[in-house]
Design a protein around this motif. Structure first.
Motif, short mmCIF file in Angstrom:
data_model
loop_
_atom_site.label_atom_id
_atom_site.label_comp_id
_atom_site.label_asym_id
_atom_site.label_seq_id
_atom_site.Cartn_x
_atom_site.Cartn_y
_atom_site.Cartn_z
N ILE A 63 0.82 -1.21 0.00
CA ILE A 63 0.00 0.00 0.00
C ILE A 63 0.86 1.27 0.00
O ILE A 63 0.49 2.26 -0.62
CB ILE A 63 -1.01 -0.01 1.18
N ARG A 64 2.01 1.24 0.65
CA ARG A 64 2.87 2.42 0.71
C ARG A 64 3.38 2.79 -0.68
O ARG A 64 3.38 3.95 -1.07
CB ARG A 64 4.04 2.16 1.66
N ASP A 65 3.87 1.78 -1.42
CA ASP A 65 4.37 2.02 -2.78
C ASP A 65 3.25 2.55 -3.69
O ASP A 65 3.46 3.46 -4.48
CB ASP A 65 4.97 0.75 -3.38
N LYS A 66 2.07 1.98 -3.55
CA LYS A 66 0.93 2.42 -4.37
C LYS A 66 0.55 3.87 -4.03
O LYS A 66 0.28 4.67 -4.92
CB LYS A 66 -0.27 1.48 -4.17
N LYS A 67 0.57 4.20 -2.75
CA LYS A 67 0.25 5.58 -2.34
C LYS A 67 1.29 6.56 -2.87
O LYS A 67 0.94 7.67 -3.27
CB LYS A 67 0.15 5.68 -0.82
N MET A 68 2.56 6.17 -2.85
CA MET A 68 3.60 7.05 -3.38
C MET A 68 3.41 7.30 -4.87
O MET A 68 3.52 8.44 -5.34
CB MET A 68 5.00 6.47 -3.11
N GLN A 69 3.10 6.24 -5.61
CA GLN A 69 2.88 6.41 -7.05
C GLN A 69 1.69 7.33 -7.30
O GLN A 69 1.75 8.22 -8.15
CB GLN A 69 2.67 5.05 -7.73
N ARG A 70 0.65 7.13 -6.57
CA ARG A 70 -0.54 7.96 -6.73
C ARG A 70 -0.24 9.42 -6.38
O ARG A 70 -0.63 10.34 -7.10
CB ARG A 70 -1.65 7.40 -5.82
#
Length: 167
Positions: free
Chosen positions: A122-129
């Protein structure tokens, strides 16, 4: 394109380049970003010939298989350079019968059998977003973390290429 600009666009034309990083676009089976930029230029010319003020509204996606922090930073820089500020961001969602879904679950490109990076936590996905909406104050700390993680502190500051301010 002239016909489209003159008779079928009511101010905004939604298009789906989805990404601008060549390796990610290749996995998506999409043309290179140069094709999108050429289309953008030609659409602007056709709109001008039609005597209309019209704009492209590009659709981009985060966390697609193959998309990592560096490719998203590249996308954020592209967005800033071209004046795009996406208000809606779509995160990749695996769907049945899709090659990208196969990549998502296996971390392998089924065509080449090469490994593919997939943002799953979830952290990586939030950073990309957050990188796609680097201009929003509420994303400041997440964007900063992504830039620092990628060693791209050069994009933090007050200079024209900076994605976020120092403080």
């Amino acid at each position: 394109l002239d016909e489209l600009a003159k008779h079928h666009v009511g101010g905004h034309l939604k298009v789906a380049p989805e990404h601008i990083s060549d390796p990610v676009l290749k996995l998506m089976k999409k043309p290179r970003k140069d094709n999108f930029l050429e289309f953008k230029r030609e659409f602007e010319k056709a709109s001008k010939r039609a005597g209309k003020e019209q704009y492209l509204v590009p659709y981009f996606i985060s966390s697609h298989p193959g998309s990592d922090i560096n490719s998203m930073i590249e996308l954020a820089q592209f967005l800033k350079k071209n004046g795009f500020k996406p208000q809606q961001v779509q995160d990749f969602i695996p769907t049945p019968m899709d090659v990208a879904t196969c990549m998502y679950y296996t971390d392998i490109d089924p065509i080449t059998m090469n490994p593919v990076y997939v943002a799953k936590n979830i952290r990586d996905k939030k950073m990309q977003r957050a990188l796609m909406q680097f201009f929003k104050p509420e994303n400041y700390f997440m964007v900063r973390e992504a830039l620092e993680q990628a060693g791209r502190q050069d994009l933090i500051g007050t200079h024209c290429d900076a994605l976020i301010p120092t403080y």
